[in-house]
Each structure stands twice: as structure tokens, then as C-alpha cells.
Design a protein around this motif. Sequence first.
Motif, short mmCIF file in Angstrom:
data_model
loop_
_atom_site.label_atom_id
_atom_site.label_comp_id
_atom_site.label_asym_id
_atom_site.label_seq_id
_atom_site.Cartn_x
_atom_site.Cartn_y
_atom_site.Cartn_z
N SER A 1 -18.33 16.92 2.48
CA SER A 1 -17.92 15.79 3.31
C SER A 1 -18.07 14.45 2.59
N ASN A 2 -18.35 14.50 1.28
CA ASN A 2 -18.39 13.27 0.47
C ASN A 2 -19.31 12.20 1.03
N TRP A 3 -20.50 12.56 1.41
CA TRP A 3 -21.43 11.60 1.99
C TRP A 3 -22.33 10.94 0.96
N TRP A 4 -22.16 11.31 -0.29
CA TRP A 4 -23.08 10.82 -1.31
C TRP A 4 -22.59 9.53 -1.93
N LYS A 5 -23.47 8.53 -2.05
CA LYS A 5 -23.13 7.29 -2.73
C LYS A 5 -23.64 7.42 -4.16
N GLU A 6 -22.72 7.64 -5.07
CA GLU A 6 -23.11 7.94 -6.45
C GLU A 6 -23.85 6.77 -7.10
N LYS A 7 -23.36 5.56 -6.87
CA LYS A 7 -23.96 4.40 -7.52
C LYS A 7 -25.40 4.19 -7.07
N GLU A 8 -25.62 4.36 -5.78
CA GLU A 8 -26.98 4.15 -5.23
C GLU A 8 -27.81 5.43 -5.26
N ASN A 9 -27.16 6.54 -5.57
CA ASN A 9 -27.79 7.86 -5.59
C ASN A 9 -28.57 8.16 -4.31
N ARG A 10 -27.87 8.03 -3.23
CA ARG A 10 -28.44 8.39 -1.93
C ARG A 10 -27.28 8.62 -0.96
N PRO A 11 -27.60 9.22 0.19
CA PRO A 11 -26.50 9.46 1.13
C PRO A 11 -26.03 8.18 1.82
N GLU B 1 -6.52 11.26 3.23
CA GLU B 1 -5.62 12.42 3.39
C GLU B 1 -6.44 13.70 3.42
N GLY B 2 -7.49 13.72 2.60
CA GLY B 2 -8.36 14.91 2.55
C GLY B 2 -9.08 15.16 3.87
N PHE B 3 -9.30 14.10 4.64
CA PHE B 3 -9.98 14.27 5.94
C PHE B 3 -9.15 15.14 6.88
N LYS B 4 -7.83 15.19 6.62
CA LYS B 4 -6.97 16.03 7.46
C LYS B 4 -7.33 17.50 7.31
N ASN B 5 -7.98 17.83 6.18
CA ASN B 5 -8.35 19.23 5.95
C ASN B 5 -9.71 19.59 6.56
N LEU B 6 -10.39 18.59 7.12
CA LEU B 6 -11.70 18.87 7.73
C LEU B 6 -11.46 19.43 9.15
N GLY B 7 -11.51 20.72 9.25
CA GLY B 7 -11.25 21.36 10.55
C GLY B 7 -12.49 21.37 11.43
N PHE B 8 -12.38 22.03 12.56
CA PHE B 8 -13.51 22.11 13.49
C PHE B 8 -14.74 22.66 12.76
N ASN C 1 -22.01 21.51 12.14
CA ASN C 1 -22.66 21.18 13.41
C ASN C 1 -21.60 20.89 14.48
N LYS C 2 -20.51 21.66 14.40
CA LYS C 2 -19.44 21.60 15.40
C LYS C 2 -18.72 20.26 15.49
N ALA C 3 -18.61 19.56 14.38
CA ALA C 3 -17.85 18.30 14.38
C ALA C 3 -16.38 18.60 14.60
N GLU C 4 -15.71 17.68 15.30
CA GLU C 4 -14.28 17.87 15.57
C GLU C 4 -13.44 17.32 14.43
N PRO C 5 -12.21 17.84 14.30
CA PRO C 5 -11.33 17.32 13.25
C PRO C 5 -10.92 15.87 13.54
N PHE C 6 -10.41 15.20 12.52
CA PHE C 6 -9.97 13.81 12.69
C PHE C 6 -8.52 13.78 13.17
N SER C 7 -8.25 12.85 14.08
CA SER C 7 -6.87 12.75 14.57
C SER C 7 -6.01 12.04 13.53
N GLU C 8 -4.74 12.35 13.56
CA GLU C 8 -3.77 11.70 12.67
C GLU C 8 -3.78 10.18 12.92
N ASP C 9 -3.88 9.79 14.19
CA ASP C 9 -3.86 8.36 14.55
C ASP C 9 -5.02 7.61 13.90
N LEU C 10 -6.21 8.23 13.92
CA LEU C 10 -7.38 7.57 13.34
C LEU C 10 -7.21 7.43 11.82
N ILE C 11 -6.73 8.48 11.20
CA ILE C 11 -6.55 8.44 9.74
C ILE C 11 -5.51 7.37 9.37
#
Lengths: 123, 164
Positions: free
Chosen positions: A20-30, B62-69, B74-84
Motif C-alpha cells: 500500500s506504499n505507506w513508507w516514506k523513504e526519505k524520512e524512513n518511517r511510515p 491509477e494503481g489505487f484502482k487495483n486495491l480491491g476489497f 483489515n477489510k478496507a474498501e476499494p477506492f471509487s473512481e470519483d475519488l481517484i
Amino acid sequence: MEKDFIKDEEILYRAVKSYSNWWKEKENRPSSAAFKDSRGVSVDRDFGKEESDIVRGLKKRFEVKAVVKIETLFCRKIGAKPMPKPIPKIPEHAEIHRSDTIIELTSSQARSLAKNCKIVFSE
Amino acid sequence: MSEVLDSYYATSQKTKRIPGQNIWSMTSLAQPRLDSGFLLVIHSNDSSHVSHDLRSNIQKLEGFKNLGFDWNGNKAEPFSEDLIEKAKSVLFTLNVQPEVFPTARKSIQFEYEKENGDYLEFEIFEDSAKFLQVINEIESSNKIDCSNIFYKVNEFYGEGFYQR
């Protein structure tokens, strides 16, 4: 170890997922985004286990970029509420909520956790 | 000239698009005036005009469109096209590109952080947006209209910072 109450001195571990790309590489933390979850911030309590065992357990359950830890006392200092939330086969599971009645952390709480967590494992 | 302009669009904050010819007629005025609530975004379909950072952020969105349920385990929902699309249209307005992250509460987060610790974050939801700012360790937060994110970022980096 008390099951129904998390003591101030207990350590909470959070898996920061890799995809989910939550990592901040520059700061080396989430990013604080890693602590924004409408279902609560999922963590594991230490439950008296060795840190290496906890990391191994989280890596087994998730594809992780990193595992970070935070003190329960710190969560309480920023007004957040760590709550025991055992799930089948994972009695040490817990969640961090904004308050007793609201699940989602404030932006400020999420940032505080992101800035103050300590990395115990990273890819 | 008109061929180039035809490939440009204006985007309102509701992601409506107006063909480039209309923009041409607007911008050919000596002093074009737009409604105050109108967020003007001019960009090209030709990717050579787009900065590397912007292109990379668009790809990330664009990659967020591939994040499914359950994308976060932890059961996060997918992102809507409108939000993206909303997040994308904001990115096109910005002089400095942020770091972009998904959240598990149906929002997309933009982050700026300076070496001195000053920090600016926007969380964009489908129907709203908010910011958190920490400057000289003084924190403030509030709701923000997406059309004002551009100004907030410029304010954060100081007047005259206009290099994309």
C-alpha cells in the motif's frame, strides 16, 4: 498478562504492509496514512513474547514492508485508546481508537504515531 | 497554435472538462476572468509536458484502482473512481508534487514535509477534504476546499516557489 486491559508499559506492534506504499523513504518511517483506518488501527500486544517472535508472527500473517512498535503509554498521552480485540488464534490482537466512542484517529494522532513509532524490522 | 490548444482542457473542481477551444476563447481575452469557485487546470494530453513527479503520482493513483476489497488486510474498501479522479485533478493544479498515500478510511492523502520538520498534509475524501499543518511545531487543522489546496501549498513553500 491481563487480557482485558492493556497496561501503560505494554508495547504494541504494527505491520506496515508493503503493497500500500505507506513508507516514506526519505524520512524512513511510515506515513500517517498507515494509521488511518475506519476499522481501527490493528496492532499486536507483546503479551510477554520475544520481539523476534512477534515480528516473525506478523511476517507470517502479512506481506510487510516494516514492523513498527509504539508504547501504550504514548498512545494514551495523545488521547488515543488502545483496546484489546482478540481474534481467533490471535489473542494478542488489539486496536488503537481515537477515543472510547470514536474509532478513527484524528489526523494529529495518526501523525504522532507515525513520527514516534520505532522500527523493529524493515525490508 | 490551435492544434496545441485543442489538446488542453480546463477542469472544474467537480472534474468537468471543457474542450481546449473554449479555453482558447477564454484565454484570448486581454484579462480572462473566471468564476471565483472555478478551479482552472490546464494540462496536456502529451505526457512530455508533464513533470516526472506528477506523472509518477498519477501512476500511483491509477494503481489505487487495483486495491480491491481488503487491500490492507483489515477489510478496507476499494477506492471509487470519483475519488481517484478528484485527487488527480488536484494534483494537476499543484506547483510542488506531494507524496501520495492511500488510507483505509476511503481517503487519499497528500503529504509535504520539509527537512526542518514543517509538515503539510491533505486528506481528500469523495465529498470533502481537510488539512493538517505543522509549522514551527505549531499545529493547525481544518476543512479545506480542494480549489484552495494549490494556495495552501504555495503558502507552505513561500511566495515565488513556482517551479513544477
